[in-house]
Design an enzyme around this catalytic site. Structure first.
Site, PDB file in Angstrom:
ATOM      1  N   GLU A   1       0.806  -1.220   0.000  1.00  0.00           N
ATOM      2  CA  GLU A   1       0.000   0.000   0.000  1.00  0.00           C
ATOM      3  C   GLU A   1       0.840   1.271   0.000  1.00  0.00           C
ATOM      4  O   GLU A   1       0.444   2.283  -0.598  1.00  0.00           O
ATOM      5  CB  GLU A   1      -0.954   0.009   1.195  1.00  0.00           C
ATOM      6  CG  GLU A   1      -0.304  -0.015   2.552  1.00  0.00           C
ATOM      7  CD  GLU A   1      -1.346  -0.022   3.670  1.00  0.00           C
ATOM      8  OE1 GLU A   1      -2.112   0.940   3.766  1.00  0.00           O
ATOM      9  OE2 GLU A   1      -1.391  -1.008   4.430  1.00  0.00           O
TER      10      GLU A   1
ATOM     11  N   GLY B   1      -9.549   7.746  13.096  1.00  0.00           N
ATOM     12  CA  GLY B   1     -10.051   6.884  14.160  1.00  0.00           C
ATOM     13  C   GLY B   1     -10.147   7.617  15.485  1.00  0.00           C
ATOM     14  O   GLY B   1     -11.094   7.417  16.257  1.00  0.00           O
TER      15      GLY B   1
END
Length: 266
Positions: free
Chosen positions: A70, A122
């Protein structure tokens, strides 16, 4: 059509690349089965995957797709978006603000991960819920945009009331450090949530400019799904980066850098 998927911890980012244009879409990771069913209607030769849930998706496809790291995919996709948006940079830090935050140095061709912190989307969602009871990210960020941080965050100018401070007065001396000085004030949910976003924005900016200084660059590109519906986070990051003497770049569709890069790497 080529399909790039960045399957993250909270969101699945999808890029559909046609000959002359692209389409961008996000799907909650909780709906990963729906994405897999959709992908199984396409040739695996046209599918590229990256992100933490890439292997999960690949295991349930009718055939094996292309999987990429990624960080490499994000760097490749980001460099394309920067060039398309008129930013010709040959060295920069890019800060990917997703559920958490990952920091990288790029020379335009290769990337190296130079740090990471737990402050990100988050934290905005989790701490925001604890302070407001709001679960939905868009509702939470909508409310935060009108919040006032002055009564909750302690600024340098609050400490140096009657004299010129030795550093810019708008710098935050202590996040949430002004609360006990305003104990009789009824803090609104907007105020609390704005301060959570301010805290996250200042932490990721401080880390970003620290590693930028270490790598002798003044350029910092900010990407990630946490900027979605969150102009306040973008403003905090951009203003704080400039205040500290560096150059920020907010990249349109930056959250899709990994999905786009996975197509290019194929």
């Amino acid at each position: 059509m080529k399909i790039g998927i960045d399957a993250g911890g909270t969101l699945i980012k999808i890029v559909r690349q046609y000959d002359n244009y692209r389409e961008y879409e996000t799907v909650p990771t909780t709906e990963i089965d729906k994405v897999i069913r959709w992908l199984n209607n396409h040739s695996c030769d046209d599918i590229s995957l990256t992100g933490g849930h890439a292997a999960t998706i690949n295991q349930q496809l009718n055939c094996s797709a292309h999987i990429f790291v990624e960080f490499d995919a994000a760097a490749k996709g980001l460099n394309i978006l920067l060039n398309e948006q008129g930013h010709d940079l040959d060295n920069y830090i890019f800060t990917n603000v997703g559920t958490g935050t990952s920091l990288h140095f790029s020379d335009g061709n290769t990337q190296s991960r130079v740090g990471g912190i737990g402050a990100g989307g988050g934290m905005i969602q989790g701490l925001g819920y604890l302070l407001s009871g709001i679960k939905d990210y868009e509702e939470l960020t909508d409310i935060a945009q009108s919040g006032n941080r002055e009564l909750i965050d302690l600024k340098v100018k609050h400490i140096y009331k009657n004299t010129e401070p030795p550093i810019p007065g708008d710098l935050t001396a202590a996040n949430f450090g002004n609360v006990l000085h305003n104990i009789d004030v009824a803090f609104t949910a907007s105020d609390k949530l704005a301060c959570v976003i301010g805290l996250v924005g200042e932490v990721i900016t401080t880390m970003s400019i620290t590693v930028a200084r270490e790598h002798n660059t003044e350029h910092v590109a900010y990407i990630g799904s946490s900027f979605h519906n969150n102009f306040l986070l973008r403003k905090v990051v951009e203003d704080y980066t400039i205040l500290r003497g560096f150059k920020p770049y907010y990249v349109e569709h930056g959250a899709f850098s990994g999905a786009l890069g996975s197509i290019i790497l194929q």
